[in-house]
Design a protein around this motif. Structure first.
Motif, PDB file in Angstrom:
ATOM      1  N   GLY A  58      80.868   5.149  14.822  1.00 34.07           N
ATOM      2  CA  GLY A  58      81.656   4.039  16.082  1.00 34.07           C
ATOM      3  C   GLY A  58      80.841   3.824  17.036  1.00 34.07           C
ATOM      4  N   PHE A  59      79.517   3.577  17.077  1.00 38.63           N
ATOM      5  CA  PHE A  59      78.554   3.084  18.172  1.00 38.63           C
ATOM      6  C   PHE A  59      78.695   1.543  17.020  1.00 38.63           C
ATOM      7  CE2 PHE A  59      77.689   7.554  18.265  1.00 38.63           C
ATOM      8  CZ  PHE A  59      78.253   7.598  19.382  1.00 38.63           C
ATOM      9  N   VAL A  60      78.166   0.533  17.900  1.00 39.62           N
ATOM     10  CA  VAL A  60      78.496  -0.919  17.106  1.00 39.62           C
ATOM     11  C   VAL A  60      76.816  -1.510  18.343  1.00 39.62           C
ATOM     12  CG1 VAL A  60      79.081  -2.976  17.433  1.00 39.62           C
ATOM     13  CG2 VAL A  60      80.523  -1.326  17.828  1.00 39.62           C
ATOM     14  N   PHE A  61      76.077  -1.770  16.987  1.00 41.72           N
ATOM     15  CA  PHE A  61      74.690  -2.010  17.935  1.00 41.72           C
ATOM     16  C   PHE A  61      74.552  -3.314  17.266  1.00 41.72           C
ATOM     17  CE2 PHE A  61      74.320   2.219  16.469  1.00 41.72           C
ATOM     18  CZ  PHE A  61      73.512   3.188  17.542  1.00 41.72           C
ATOM     19  N   ILE A  62      73.615  -4.090  18.091  1.00 40.40           N
ATOM     20  CA  ILE A  62      73.126  -5.140  17.972  1.00 40.40           C
ATOM     21  C   ILE A  62      71.282  -5.659  17.718  1.00 40.40           C
ATOM     22  CG2 ILE A  62      75.327  -6.554  18.794  1.00 40.40           C
ATOM     23  CD1 ILE A  62      73.274  -7.481  21.493  1.00 40.40           C
ATOM     24  N   ASN A  63      71.076  -6.699  17.716  1.00 42.31           N
ATOM     25  CA  ASN A  63      69.756  -7.414  16.808  1.00 42.31           C
ATOM     26  C   ASN A  63      69.927  -8.539  17.227  1.00 42.31           C
ATOM     27  OD1 ASN A  63      66.740  -7.440  16.712  1.00 42.31           O
ATOM     28  ND2 ASN A  63      66.685  -5.530  15.424  1.00 42.31           N
ATOM     29  N   PRO A  64      68.495  -9.412  17.980  1.00 42.59           N
ATOM     30  CA  PRO A  64      69.042 -10.203  18.211  1.00 42.59           C
ATOM     31  C   PRO A  64      67.976 -11.493  16.873  1.00 42.59           C
ATOM     32  CG  PRO A  64      68.601  -9.198  20.927  1.00 42.59           C
ATOM     33  CD  PRO A  64      68.728  -8.365  19.334  1.00 42.59           C
ATOM     34  N   ASP A  65      66.750 -10.331  16.435  1.00 42.26           N
ATOM     35  CA  ASP A  65      66.402 -11.067  16.102  1.00 42.26           C
ATOM     36  C   ASP A  65      66.848 -11.441  14.680  1.00 42.26           C
ATOM     37  OD1 ASP A  65      64.424 -11.314  14.273  1.00 42.26           O
ATOM     38  OD2 ASP A  65      62.842  -9.651  14.362  1.00 42.26           O
ATOM     39  N   PRO A  66      66.393 -12.560  13.735  1.00 44.42           N
ATOM     40  CA  PRO A  66      67.304 -13.046  12.615  1.00 44.42           C
ATOM     41  C   PRO A  66      66.998 -12.206  11.129  1.00 44.42           C
ATOM     42  CG  PRO A  66      66.153 -14.590  13.562  1.00 44.42           C
ATOM     43  CD  PRO A  66      66.289 -13.941  14.763  1.00 44.42           C
ATOM     44  N   ASP A  67      65.598 -11.898  11.868  1.00 46.19           N
ATOM     45  CA  ASP A  67      64.311 -10.922  10.978  1.00 46.19           C
ATOM     46  C   ASP A  67      64.098  -9.241  10.682  1.00 46.19           C
ATOM     47  OD1 ASP A  67      63.924 -13.897   9.502  1.00 46.19           O
ATOM     48  OD2 ASP A  67      62.629 -14.451  11.269  1.00 46.19           O
ATOM     49  N   CYS A  68      64.702  -9.085  11.352  1.00 46.63           N
ATOM     50  CA  CYS A  68      65.077  -7.601  11.988  1.00 46.63           C
ATOM     51  C   CYS A  68      64.644  -6.791  10.548  1.00 46.63           C
ATOM     52  CB  CYS A  68      66.012  -7.020  13.125  1.00 46.63           C
ATOM     53  SG  CYS A  68      67.172  -7.586  12.143  1.00 46.63           S
ATOM     54  N   GLU A  69      64.502  -6.088  10.700  1.00 49.59           N
ATOM     55  CA  GLU A  69      64.524  -4.392   9.524  1.00 49.59           C
ATOM     56  C   GLU A  69      65.997  -4.126   9.301  1.00 49.59           C
ATOM     57  OE1 GLU A  69      62.885  -0.634  10.873  1.00 49.59           O
ATOM     58  OE2 GLU A  69      63.452  -0.861  12.896  1.00 49.59           O
ATOM     59  N   PRO A  70      66.804  -3.912   8.739  1.00 44.93           N
ATOM     60  CA  PRO A  70      68.179  -3.469   8.033  1.00 44.93           C
ATOM     61  C   PRO A  70      68.399  -2.661   8.811  1.00 44.93           C
ATOM     62  CG  PRO A  70      66.614  -3.868   5.845  1.00 44.93           C
ATOM     63  CD  PRO A  70      65.763  -4.254   7.135  1.00 44.93           C
ATOM     64  N   PHE A  71      69.448  -2.079   9.647  1.00 44.67           N
ATOM     65  CA  PHE A  71      69.999  -1.252  10.825  1.00 44.67           C
ATOM     66  C   PHE A  71      70.235  -0.309  10.000  1.00 44.67           C
ATOM     67  CE2 PHE A  71      73.639   1.452  11.885  1.00 44.67           C
ATOM     68  CZ  PHE A  71      73.086   1.040  13.065  1.00 44.67           C
ATOM     69  N   GLU A  72      70.584  -0.474   8.300  1.00 46.35           N
ATOM     70  CA  GLU A  72      70.015   1.623   7.682  1.00 46.35           C
ATOM     71  C   GLU A  72      68.458   1.448   7.911  1.00 46.35           C
ATOM     72  OE1 GLU A  72      73.624  -0.681   6.846  1.00 46.35           O
ATOM     73  OE2 GLU A  72      71.602  -1.566   6.658  1.00 46.35           O
ATOM     74  N   ASP A  73      67.748   1.251   7.818  1.00 43.28           N
ATOM     75  CA  ASP A  73      66.210   1.408   7.569  1.00 43.28           C
ATOM     76  C   ASP A  73      65.747   2.020   8.892  1.00 43.28           C
ATOM     77  OD1 ASP A  73      66.099   0.885   5.329  1.00 43.28           O
ATOM     78  OD2 ASP A  73      65.172  -1.214   5.054  1.00 43.28           O
TER      79      ASP A  73
END
Length: 351
Positions: free
Chosen positions: A299-314
């Motif tokens: 139920g929590f929504v996370f964002i990451n501005p970096d287009p080359d970031c690590e996958p959320f699951e990792d």
């Protein structure tokens, strides 16, 4: 058999043997096993910590050092109380300054009568011990507690994981809490590159609902675009950089810049450029709002501005396994409370 009264509810927890505990208050009662499973009675909920304390298995001899110290302290306190009762009222004189009891035969006792407190053990401290991962407490480790469990095979593997952080104390320069230069570095190296909690699904329950998420001078629009689909965009018009949305909103069908009217669909695709004939070369560059990566869990929504970031699951790793039994995806947000504090974010985070 052990028996304890709950400090808040006032219910009594009695050990029935064989890992079973009777919880009763007034005419009501309930029978539970020490792991919290209800068996019978009209009381169907109980404190799991007290159930385990009253009815659970004891640690092996010599392991529960705290219990041994408490037993010794209680025995000493009982002996002193018995000696105290033998004294006549004339043998005692209360020190008007300290409030302690002066006994002509036993000297000044460490008993603060005015506060009802008794010093039962001297503080010794914990010098710690060196390990491969740095200094740790000299006492029993968490892994040793798990190893001594009656049913170690039932322990989730996540609880056996060790902390990735080294032990010991690291001194942090105060400049990291006060320096503008350090703040700017955090924006560039941290907030522009890390997964961060931006919203809860209950904040944007309908398609088109959105919130404005701000961190430092950065701003993002987090919008629900489908039943279980969420998007996050830089909150800046691709024409002149004007902020597209200043406040949260409901059931949006478009994101139109209030400056010159450039407009995008809620999926980020370009809808309209007023007087488009005057901008013959910008349609391709403005065809889609700049996106941030989005990930959801529980139920929590996370964002990451970096287009080359690590996958959320990792990034979240074994977090879902640690909290699986709480079923966060079935929970809801009842209220939202926020407070603006005039302090560096790390101070409030660590407080």
């Amino acid at each position: 058999m052990r028996s304890e009264v709950h400090a808040i509810s006032g219910a009594t927890y009695d050990d029935l043997g064989d890992g079973r505990v009777r919880v009763h208050k007034g005419e009501s009662y309930g029978i539970f096993d020490w792991e919290g499973r209800w068996e019978e009675g009209d009381i169907t909920r109980a404190d799991p910590h007290l159930l385990q304390y009253v009815g659970g298995p004891d640690l092996p001899p010599g392991v529960d050092e705290m219990a041994a110290q408490l037993d010794a302290a209680r025995e000493k306190a009982a002996q002193e109380e018995a000696q105290q009762q033998e004294l006549s009222a004339g043998d005692l004189a209360e020190d008007a300054y300290t409030g302690s009891v002066r006994d002509p035969r036993y000297g000044v006792r460490n008993m603060i009568m005015a506060q009802g407190q008794t010093t039962v053990a001297k503080y010794v401290g914990d010098p710690g011990r060196e390990t491969k991962k740095g200094p740790r407490s000299k006492g029993i480790s968490f892994h040793e507690v798990l190893a001594g469990d009656t049913y170690p095979e039932r322990i989730p593997p996540e609880l056996w994981e060790d902390s990735p952080m080294p032990g010991g104390v690291t001194r942090v320069p105060t400049v990291r809490f006060t320096s503008k230069e350090w703040h700017d570095l955090e924006v560039e190296k941290l907030w522009k590159k890390v997964w961060q909690y931006a919203a809860h699904v209950d904040d944007i329950p309908e398609v088109g609902d959105y919130i404005v998420y701000d961190i430092a001078h950065l701003s993002y629009i987090v919008v629900r675009t489908g039943e279980n689909e969420f998007k996050a965009y830089n909150n800046a018009c691709l024409h002149r950089g004007r902020q597209i949305r200043e406040f949260d909103g409901k059931k949006a069908t478009e994101f139109r810049c209030p400056f010159h009217g450039w407009c995008w669909e809620i999926d980020g695709s370009l809808r309209e450029i007023p007087s488009e004939w005057d901008f013959p070369e910008v349609r391709e560059d403005a065809s889609h709002l700049r996106e941030a990566k989005v990930g959801t869990w529980g139920g929590f929504v996370f964002i990451n501005p970096d287009p080359d970031c690590e996958p959320f699951e990792d990034f979240i790793g074994s977090l879902p396994q640690h909290y699986a039994k709480y079923e966060y995806e079935k929970r809801y947000k009842q209220m939202h409370v926020a407070k603006v504090i005039a302090a560096n974010w790390k101070i409030t985070q660590e407080a």
